[in-house]
Design an enzyme around this catalytic site. Sequence first.
Site, PDB file in Angstrom:
ATOM      1  N   GLN A 116       6.679   5.804  15.594  1.00 24.37           N
ATOM      2  CA  GLN A 116       5.703   5.303  14.625  1.00 24.37           C
ATOM      3  C   GLN A 116       4.657   4.406  15.306  1.00 24.37           C
ATOM      4  O   GLN A 116       3.486   4.438  14.949  1.00 24.37           O
ATOM      5  CB  GLN A 116       6.461   4.511  13.556  1.00 24.37           C
ATOM      6  CG  GLN A 116       5.610   4.032  12.400  1.00 24.37           C
ATOM      7  CD  GLN A 116       6.291   2.873  11.678  1.00 24.37           C
ATOM      8  OE1 GLN A 116       7.438   2.534  11.961  1.00 24.37           O
ATOM      9  NE2 GLN A 116       5.586   2.268  10.754  1.00 24.37           N
ATOM     10  N   ALA A 156     -19.663   1.827   3.846  1.00 25.88           N
ATOM     11  CA  ALA A 156     -18.944   1.265   2.700  1.00 25.88           C
ATOM     12  C   ALA A 156     -19.841   0.323   1.906  1.00 25.88           C
ATOM     13  O   ALA A 156     -19.776   0.289   0.671  1.00 25.88           O
ATOM     14  CB  ALA A 156     -17.694   0.541   3.187  1.00 25.88           C
ATOM     15  N   ALA A 211      -8.211  11.643   3.348  1.00 30.20           N
ATOM     16  CA  ALA A 211      -9.465  11.748   4.095  1.00 30.20           C
ATOM     17  C   ALA A 211     -10.332  12.847   3.486  1.00 30.20           C
ATOM     18  O   ALA A 211      -9.857  13.951   3.209  1.00 30.20           O
ATOM     19  CB  ALA A 211      -9.174  12.059   5.562  1.00 30.20           C
ATOM     20  N   GLY A 247     -14.445   5.759   4.861  1.00 28.74           N
ATOM     21  CA  GLY A 247     -13.555   6.876   5.149  1.00 28.74           C
ATOM     22  C   GLY A 247     -13.799   7.418   6.540  1.00 28.74           C
ATOM     23  O   GLY A 247     -14.814   7.112   7.171  1.00 28.74           O
ATOM     24  N   GLU A 266       0.852  -1.197   0.000  1.00 31.51           N
ATOM     25  CA  GLU A 266       0.000   0.000   0.000  1.00 31.51           C
ATOM     26  C   GLU A 266       0.885   1.244   0.000  1.00 31.51           C
ATOM     27  O   GLU A 266       1.839   1.319   0.773  1.00 31.51           O
ATOM     28  CB  GLU A 266      -0.902  -0.025   1.240  1.00 31.51           C
ATOM     29  CG  GLU A 266      -1.848   1.160   1.317  1.00 31.51           C
ATOM     30  CD  GLU A 266      -2.966   0.932   2.333  1.00 31.51           C
ATOM     31  OE1 GLU A 266      -3.559  -0.164   2.365  1.00 31.51           O
ATOM     32  OE2 GLU A 266      -3.224   1.873   3.104  1.00 31.51           O
TER      33      GLU A 266
HETATM   34  P1  FAD Z   1     -17.687   0.575   7.021  1.00 35.56           P
HETATM   35  O1  FAD Z   1     -17.550  -0.796   6.468  1.00 35.56           O
HETATM   36  O2  FAD Z   1     -18.801   1.427   6.522  1.00 35.56           O
HETATM   37  O3  FAD Z   1     -17.783   0.449   8.610  1.00 35.56           O
HETATM   38  C1  FAD Z   1     -17.681   1.621   9.440  1.00 35.56           C
HETATM   39  C2  FAD Z   1     -18.426   1.376  10.754  1.00 35.56           C
HETATM   40  O4  FAD Z   1     -19.833   1.384  10.490  1.00 35.56           O
HETATM   41  C3  FAD Z   1     -18.122   0.032  11.410  1.00 35.56           C
HETATM   42  O5  FAD Z   1     -18.132   0.223  12.806  1.00 35.56           O
HETATM   43  C4  FAD Z   1     -19.300  -0.854  10.976  1.00 35.56           C
HETATM   44  O6  FAD Z   1     -19.549  -1.894  11.902  1.00 35.56           O
HETATM   45  C5  FAD Z   1     -20.427   0.182  10.944  1.00 35.56           C
HETATM   46  N1  FAD Z   1     -21.504  -0.147   9.984  1.00 35.56           N
HETATM   47  C6  FAD Z   1     -21.378  -0.627   8.729  1.00 35.56           C
HETATM   48  N2  FAD Z   1     -22.576  -0.751   8.151  1.00 35.56           N
HETATM   49  C7  FAD Z   1     -23.497  -0.326   9.050  1.00 35.56           C
HETATM   50  C8  FAD Z   1     -24.935  -0.214   9.052  1.00 35.56           C
HETATM   51  N3  FAD Z   1     -25.653  -0.573   7.997  1.00 35.56           N
HETATM   52  N4  FAD Z   1     -25.533   0.281  10.165  1.00 35.56           N
HETATM   53  C9  FAD Z   1     -24.810   0.645  11.266  1.00 35.56           C
HETATM   54  N5  FAD Z   1     -23.462   0.546  11.328  1.00 35.56           N
HETATM   55  C10 FAD Z   1     -22.820   0.068  10.225  1.00 35.56           C
HETATM   56  N6  FAD Z   1      -9.425   5.829   4.986  1.00 35.56           N
HETATM   57  C11 FAD Z   1      -9.277   6.833   4.084  1.00 35.56           C
HETATM   58  O7  FAD Z   1      -9.795   7.949   4.297  1.00 35.56           O
HETATM   59  N7  FAD Z   1      -8.549   6.648   2.927  1.00 35.56           N
HETATM   60  C12 FAD Z   1      -7.971   5.458   2.623  1.00 35.56           C
HETATM   61  O8  FAD Z   1      -7.336   5.319   1.573  1.00 35.56           O
HETATM   62  C13 FAD Z   1      -8.105   4.371   3.555  1.00 35.56           C
HETATM   63  N8  FAD Z   1      -7.566   3.159   3.298  1.00 35.56           N
HETATM   64  C14 FAD Z   1      -7.802   2.105   4.160  1.00 35.56           C
HETATM   65  C15 FAD Z   1      -7.291   0.833   3.837  1.00 35.56           C
HETATM   66  C16 FAD Z   1      -7.534  -0.247   4.671  1.00 35.56           C
HETATM   67  C17 FAD Z   1      -7.002  -1.616   4.294  1.00 35.56           C
HETATM   68  C18 FAD Z   1      -8.267  -0.065   5.887  1.00 35.56           C
HETATM   69  C19 FAD Z   1      -8.505  -1.229   6.826  1.00 35.56           C
HETATM   70  C20 FAD Z   1      -8.758   1.195   6.224  1.00 35.56           C
HETATM   71  C21 FAD Z   1      -8.535   2.291   5.366  1.00 35.56           C
HETATM   72  N9  FAD Z   1      -9.037   3.572   5.646  1.00 35.56           N
HETATM   73  C22 FAD Z   1      -8.873   4.606   4.747  1.00 35.56           C
HETATM   74  C23 FAD Z   1      -9.711   3.835   6.922  1.00 35.56           C
HETATM   75  C24 FAD Z   1     -11.247   3.646   6.836  1.00 35.56           C
HETATM   76  O9  FAD Z   1     -11.792   4.626   5.991  1.00 35.56           O
HETATM   77  C25 FAD Z   1     -11.780   3.777   8.252  1.00 35.56           C
HETATM   78  O10 FAD Z   1     -11.373   2.687   9.036  1.00 35.56           O
HETATM   79  C26 FAD Z   1     -13.268   4.028   8.398  1.00 35.56           C
HETATM   80  O11 FAD Z   1     -13.511   4.410   9.757  1.00 35.56           O
HETATM   81  C27 FAD Z   1     -14.156   2.825   8.113  1.00 35.56           C
HETATM   82  O12 FAD Z   1     -14.179   2.504   6.793  1.00 35.56           O
HETATM   83  P2  FAD Z   1     -14.897   1.145   6.288  1.00 35.56           P
HETATM   84  O13 FAD Z   1     -14.899   1.184   4.829  1.00 35.56           O
HETATM   85  O14 FAD Z   1     -14.323  -0.024   6.971  1.00 35.56           O
HETATM   86  O15 FAD Z   1     -16.386   1.443   6.854  1.00 35.56           O
END
Ligand code: FAD
Length: 288
Positions: free
Chosen positions: A213, A126, A50, A107, A16
Amino acid sequence: MSENRKNRTGTGLSFEVFPPKKDEEFENVYQILRELGSLHPDYISCTYGAGGSRAGKTIEIASFIQKELKIDAVAHITCVGFTRTDLDANCAALKEAGVSHVLALRGDRPQAMTDEQYNRREFHYASDLVRYLREHTDLTIAGACYPEKHFESPDFEEDLRHLKEKVDAGAGSLISQMFFDNDYFYRFLDRAAAVGIRVPIHAGIMPITTAKQLGTTVSLSGSSVPKKLADLIATYGDDKEDMRKAGIEYAVDQIRDLEEHGVDGIHIYSMNKVKTTTDICHMLRSSL
Ligand code: FAD
């Protein structure tokens, strides 16, 4: 298994990278990518700032990975800060850039974003983004997962339930949040399998090469720090070179154990650090 991986154990390998914050640092990133590319990963993913800051840079980098290096590029995209129109424009730009694989994320909320701006997003989670992309594009879609649960989630079961929704919506693979204790990952794999999640899950590994870090990483990711890693920081934290070596060895040990357990893939959070990533890959390959 891809051609790239035939000299290894069968476990996938990916890196990454992130778009540099300053334009003047941008030229360096291409050299970094060339060097990472020479390690023959299955794919290289590029983060999205972000709230979508420097979104164009993610596409530029992903396009270079795909077209110049001829390695599968995974462009991260997020919902926060975006309307459907923005997303459509982003997807069109990805297509134009030859990028067909994305990591679809919710995000995190940028500090400067107001409640109103945050709540205005059209895709709340997501899984909403994944569903939309599956219905309106032919992109290959990955999602994120959290071996120690997402920090906002009240409990592991609920997080897993939402993860299953994301997979059912169309996420064909998952990349995990970083973890430093493999047992969390193995437990997570068992629990994911038990709720019917069958897609490949790539293990996120962050090499810790300085004491500072670790503090930043842990506060951002919420990942647990096992005693072995804490002891290592206490022993080597003051010596730059010793700490670097010890951090690399820790990551290599973690990866070897994951490979022995037959995980689908290792995703190294390279953070544009070529030397660290190269050292890890060379150590892994020399032990085969
Ligand atoms: P989701 O899958 O939407 O989950 C977020 C929260 O919402 C979780 O607690 C989940 O349980 C809850 N949830 C999901 N669906 C529902 C629903 N229907 N009702 C109620 N609650 C729900 N961030 C950036 O800004 N840019 C990046 O490039 C980036 N890259 C990343 C790469 C990786 C491999 C990882 C693991 C994270 C990355 N992140 C990045 C961070 C990520 O955006 C954050 O962790 C963010 O808080 C959650 O994103 P998610 O897509 O997992 O969210």
